[in-house]
Design a protein around this motif. Sequence first.
Motif, PDB file in Angstrom:
ATOM      1  N   SER A 174      29.657  67.042  12.325  1.00 31.26           N
ATOM      2  CA  SER A 174      31.104  66.474  11.934  1.00 31.26           C
ATOM      3  C   SER A 174      32.069  67.268  12.724  1.00 31.26           C
ATOM      4  CB  SER A 174      31.487  66.443  10.463  1.00 31.26           C
ATOM      5  OG  SER A 174      32.892  65.786  10.397  1.00 31.26           O
ATOM      6  N   ASN A 175      32.706  66.671  13.728  1.00 32.90           N
ATOM      7  CA  ASN A 175      34.083  67.144  14.107  1.00 32.90           C
ATOM      8  C   ASN A 175      35.072  66.691  13.461  1.00 32.90           C
ATOM      9  OD1 ASN A 175      35.893  68.338  15.549  1.00 32.90           O
ATOM     10  ND2 ASN A 175      35.638  67.174  17.494  1.00 32.90           N
ATOM     11  N   THR A 176      35.113  67.069  12.078  1.00 30.06           N
ATOM     12  CA  THR A 176      36.178  66.619  11.039  1.00 30.06           C
ATOM     13  C   THR A 176      37.581  66.855  11.744  1.00 30.06           C
ATOM     14  OG1 THR A 176      34.771  67.787   9.425  1.00 30.06           O
ATOM     15  CG2 THR A 176      36.806  66.990   8.741  1.00 30.06           C
ATOM     16  N   ALA A 177      37.982  67.774  12.285  1.00 29.01           N
ATOM     17  CA  ALA A 177      39.163  68.082  12.899  1.00 29.01           C
ATOM     18  C   ALA A 177      39.813  66.479  13.669  1.00 29.01           C
ATOM     19  CB  ALA A 177      39.598  69.137  13.855  1.00 29.01           C
ATOM     20  N   PHE A 178      38.710  65.861  14.330  1.00 31.09           N
ATOM     21  CA  PHE A 178      38.922  64.854  15.108  1.00 31.09           C
ATOM     22  C   PHE A 178      38.640  63.589  14.585  1.00 31.09           C
ATOM     23  CE2 PHE A 178      39.006  65.760  19.940  1.00 31.09           C
ATOM     24  CZ  PHE A 178      39.949  66.723  19.812  1.00 31.09           C
ATOM     25  N   ALA A 179      37.652  63.356  13.704  1.00 28.83           N
ATOM     26  CA  ALA A 179      37.116  62.193  13.028  1.00 28.83           C
ATOM     27  C   ALA A 179      37.494  61.921  11.670  1.00 28.83           C
ATOM     28  CB  ALA A 179      35.523  62.318  12.754  1.00 28.83           C
ATOM     29  N   HIS A 180      38.044  63.154  10.944  1.00 32.78           N
ATOM     30  CA  HIS A 180      38.594  62.929   9.676  1.00 32.78           C
ATOM     31  C   HIS A 180      39.888  63.934   9.558  1.00 32.78           C
ATOM     32  CE1 HIS A 180      34.512  61.337   9.084  1.00 32.78           C
ATOM     33  NE2 HIS A 180      34.945  60.548   8.173  1.00 32.78           N
ATOM     34  N   PRO A 181      40.798  63.584  10.472  1.00 38.57           N
ATOM     35  CA  PRO A 181      41.801  64.703  10.341  1.00 38.57           C
ATOM     36  C   PRO A 181      42.564  65.081   9.132  1.00 38.57           C
ATOM     37  CG  PRO A 181      42.038  63.285  12.282  1.00 38.57           C
ATOM     38  CD  PRO A 181      41.121  62.613  11.105  1.00 38.57           C
ATOM     39  N   ASP A 599      41.925  60.399  18.764  1.00 35.13           N
ATOM     40  CA  ASP A 599      43.070  59.215  18.919  1.00 35.13           C
ATOM     41  C   ASP A 599      42.550  57.829  19.115  1.00 35.13           C
ATOM     42  OD1 ASP A 599      45.013  61.397  18.793  1.00 35.13           O
ATOM     43  OD2 ASP A 599      45.758  61.194  20.676  1.00 35.13           O
ATOM     44  N   GLN A 600      41.246  57.793  19.137  1.00 34.19           N
ATOM     45  CA  GLN A 600      40.405  56.434  19.290  1.00 34.19           C
ATOM     46  C   GLN A 600      39.474  56.198  17.917  1.00 34.19           C
ATOM     47  OE1 GLN A 600      41.592  54.190  21.080  1.00 34.19           O
ATOM     48  NE2 GLN A 600      42.596  55.058  22.817  1.00 34.19           N
ATOM     49  N   TRP A 601      39.350  54.929  17.720  1.00 30.68           N
ATOM     50  CA  TRP A 601      38.532  54.745  16.791  1.00 30.68           C
ATOM     51  C   TRP A 601      37.614  53.581  16.945  1.00 30.68           C
ATOM     52  CZ3 TRP A 601      37.607  51.079  12.454  1.00 30.68           C
ATOM     53  CH2 TRP A 601      36.769  51.656  11.639  1.00 30.68           C
ATOM     54  N   HIS A 602      36.335  53.883  16.625  1.00 31.61           N
ATOM     55  CA  HIS A 602      35.307  52.784  16.903  1.00 31.61           C
ATOM     56  C   HIS A 602      35.306  52.253  18.302  1.00 31.61           C
ATOM     57  CE1 HIS A 602      33.235  51.944  12.824  1.00 31.61           C
ATOM     58  NE2 HIS A 602      33.666  53.345  13.008  1.00 31.61           N
ATOM     59  N   GLY A 603      35.540  50.899  18.550  1.00 29.15           N
ATOM     60  CA  GLY A 603      35.473  50.128  19.701  1.00 29.15           C
ATOM     61  C   GLY A 603      36.610  49.694  20.206  1.00 29.15           C
ATOM     62  N   MET A 604      37.630  50.339  19.694  1.00 31.51           N
ATOM     63  CA  MET A 604      39.184  50.192  19.983  1.00 31.51           C
ATOM     64  C   MET A 604      39.628  48.946  20.136  1.00 31.51           C
ATOM     65  SD  MET A 604      38.285  52.701  23.375  1.00 31.51           S
ATOM     66  CE  MET A 604      39.899  52.149  24.376  1.00 31.51           C
ATOM     67  N   SER A 605      39.238  48.150  19.167  1.00 30.35           N
ATOM     68  CA  SER A 605      39.841  46.703  19.230  1.00 30.35           C
ATOM     69  C   SER A 605      41.332  46.712  18.517  1.00 30.35           C
ATOM     70  CB  SER A 605      38.935  45.983  18.362  1.00 30.35           C
ATOM     71  OG  SER A 605      38.745  46.385  17.126  1.00 30.35           O
ATOM     72  N   ARG A 606      41.606  47.904  17.969  1.00 31.77           N
ATOM     73  CA  ARG A 606      42.765  48.073  17.478  1.00 31.77           C
ATOM     74  C   ARG A 606      43.540  49.367  17.995  1.00 31.77           C
ATOM     75  NH1 ARG A 606      45.715  46.654  12.841  1.00 31.77           N
ATOM     76  NH2 ARG A 606      43.863  45.680  11.963  1.00 31.77           N
ATOM     77  N   THR A 607      42.904  50.390  17.893  1.00 30.20           N
ATOM     78  CA  THR A 607      43.627  51.603  18.758  1.00 30.20           C
ATOM     79  C   THR A 607      43.812  51.306  19.988  1.00 30.20           C
ATOM     80  OG1 THR A 607      41.490  52.700  18.986  1.00 30.20           O
ATOM     81  CG2 THR A 607      42.596  53.237  17.104  1.00 30.20           C
TER      82      THR A 607
END
Length: 910
Positions: A174-181, A599-607
């Motif tokens: 896990s890159n927690t700093a990025f994925a779960h800041p 700064d992005q999440w999953h498939g970027m449909s929202r971000t």
Amino acid sequence: MAETKSTCCYCGVGCGVVIEHEAGRITGVRGDPDHPANFGRLCTKGSTLHLSAAPDTLIARALYPALRTDRNAGRERVSWDTALDTAAERFAAIIAEHGPDAVAVYGAGQLLTEDYYVFNKLVKGLIGTNNLDTNSRLCMSSAVAGYKLSLGADAPPCSYEDIAHSHALFITGSNTAFAHPIAFRRIEDARKARPGMKLVVVDPRRTDTAEAADLHLPLLPGTDIALYNAMLHVMLWEGWVNRDYIEAHTEGFDAVKKAVREYTPAMAATLCGLEKKAIEQAAEIFATAPATMSMYCQGLNQYSFGTHNNSALINLHLATGQIGRPGAGPFSLTGQPNAMGGREVGGLANLLSAHRDMANPEHRAEVAALWGVDDVPAQPGKSAVEMFNGLRSGEIKAIWIACTNPAQSMPDQALIHEALAKAEFVVVQEAFGHTETCAYADLLLPATTWGEKDGTVTNSERAISRVRAAVSAPGEARHDWAIVVDFARRLGIHMGKADLAARMFPYTTPESIWNEHRESTRSRDLDITGLSYSLLENAGPQQWPFPEGADAGKVRLYEDGVFPTPSGKARFVLTEHRITAESPSARYPLHLNTGRLRDQWHGMSRTGLVARLYSHEPEPMLHMHKDDMERRGLASGDLVQVKSKRGDVVLKVLESATLRPGQTFVPMHWGGNTMGGQGVNVLLPSAFDPYSKQPELKHAAVQVEKYKAGKALVAMRRSEPDANGELHPNPLELMDRLRRWLPHFPYASLTLAGRNAPVVVLKAQGDELAPQLMEALDRDLALDDPTKVLSYQDTRRDVAKRALVEGDSLAAVRLAGETRAADWLADMMVQGHSAAAVRPWLLAPLTQPPAGQSARGKVICNCFDVAEEDIATAFRNGETLDALQARTRCGTNCGSCVPELKRLAQASKH
């Protein structure tokens, strides 16, 4: 202005948010200081949620039902009655002719618990098939299977507050700093409060998380089991195991003890690509710390042996008694906002409500009685990969896809697109109408999303939070649960089960659904019969179990050493090292790792709707070690073709010191809507774990070659806000128009730049820039009027420039043949510089930016728009990190950039 408390819709940390809204519009968002997951903090994604709900984003929304009656034609707007009657007729006809297993539902960990519950009841209760799976299969099912296999139930034993009590924290996969800041902020706080706390990070890459570690173990991909077995070997040799705990509270230890004799540190060092001493040091830290906690995510889960990855790590906790105490235990970090809630209601093809086992006849009978049906199917349904294989083969005729985007997120994208194209009937229930999967929808149903929904979610630490609506739904969008209930009643009529459907789906509010779910948990390990909407609203989020009569939920589980297994003991699981589904070879010599960006999440449909979230890494880049790049004659920014056995993509390459030679990395967020081809996941294999059915999305074997073909093209258009803050032209509408050009180029990137006045940027390279394509593209950019456009053409040098100036601003640019100044021009447009500063360059044979001028580069701090070069310059000039933060405020708001700031500060000293 009004305020509504709700929950963030991104990762499984489950942060509380306060939504600010006025006149039916969401105007702002901030962290909820009372929420126990974040205490007011938000990461870059969470703190920009309001921007994803701005008026200009409505263009990306699905706003009304639309039906395609001819596969060769587009969809047409229809009423909800027509839409749901058509769906009910089609599904009923297929079920009548081919049986219930000929239909399937594929959902998401972003659905609320109430949505999940009615989908589960529809599929397994009314239709009579277990073909219900979700994208949680792609991220969390190995964690589920690992917990069940080792501890007896899918129940994370730890809580966030355990971070502050831990003496040693192992972050693995896990890159927690990025994925779960926000979880990482708590880790930083704990280490600051107790400097003696050790942080060990196990990850093939030297990520921002690994940079912060006391010990980083950069193991080869997929060798986790060898590492954990070797650590247990060391613990046994040194006498660091807790034999009293093993004897009293576990079973199966002798078999594991015998197996790990072979896993000497020297042997594991060879398999893992690590130093023997590092393995021994990790074992000592883990075993001898007063309290050791592990946190893990996709780096363990997304392998074809992900379940055993999880169990091998849990074996270490059981062997040392590091579980059931403050600061100790194995803590799976959930990837999605409600993957946990979905698991609670049985929202996977092999699960039943309230952690009941499908293979247990008594459990099936309990669910059937609760739902008022004769029985529920005993045979597990098709999991995600199996489901789309079945769709491609014709075994499954119709599929209902809700709140997820498999045409971007699944592995082996060529297979997924083929399956969707072959399906007889595809329903897509979605808030955003621009996703890759929506293109295949025969019926598109508009759903509500964050800020409009009402219900509950459960986060990584088993805490149930309320999700509340701040504004009404736009257009004709409806809540997911309401769509399912309406469809179920209509389907019942067509199946001759009208009375049954009416009894099964009487719900008029999400609370009525949740109350039934609550009752289903009575006397189960996740008993929440002591909870209610009212209690959650008045007392805030609560952890399960919370049975009737309890005063509070359980902060941590298994404190008494009793586990939900037949014997009451936890199980040691025999795990052996296995190789990845694909190994590097002469033809595919490189490891490819995938992962998340900050700064992005999953498939970027929202971000992907928020311009500033592109500024940290604006397009998918292949991160590569300099030695591998030199061997191939590559420099950062060059285009490369990345090939696997399944497909290929063309990306820019980026030299990275985070990887060892022979390894590459690419972020997983980009699909065919924002890049050339079918997206990054076209490279990944669909091989999956036999226990969890989770595919190996973390790794592939690839070849990388320099891509030389074609001519370069860059097209840019700036948007300006009006008095109401609405952007003209609408950047998302423009992006939608420009998407049609992506398939024309092997390399293409469609992105947003800037903040208040965003610039849409299309970069591409292909064999030919046909005149008719250029003319159509110029029309999209408003560059087709020669009386308003500045133009420069040099046929001999194959350079073409075209620009639109509005007032004193550069509004649009198209470069063809030579594009080296593209990033500089984008910056000029984003910052609103006078067109006069650019005019001499536009009308001259120059291709590079003017002397002394260059692009700002990567933005490190999104909150205050501070770029990497500005930070590096400050450090080179002797400014301290504290002084930089005082001057620019970077890293003082959400804190997501703090690890990177520290790394840049450290690098400046060398």
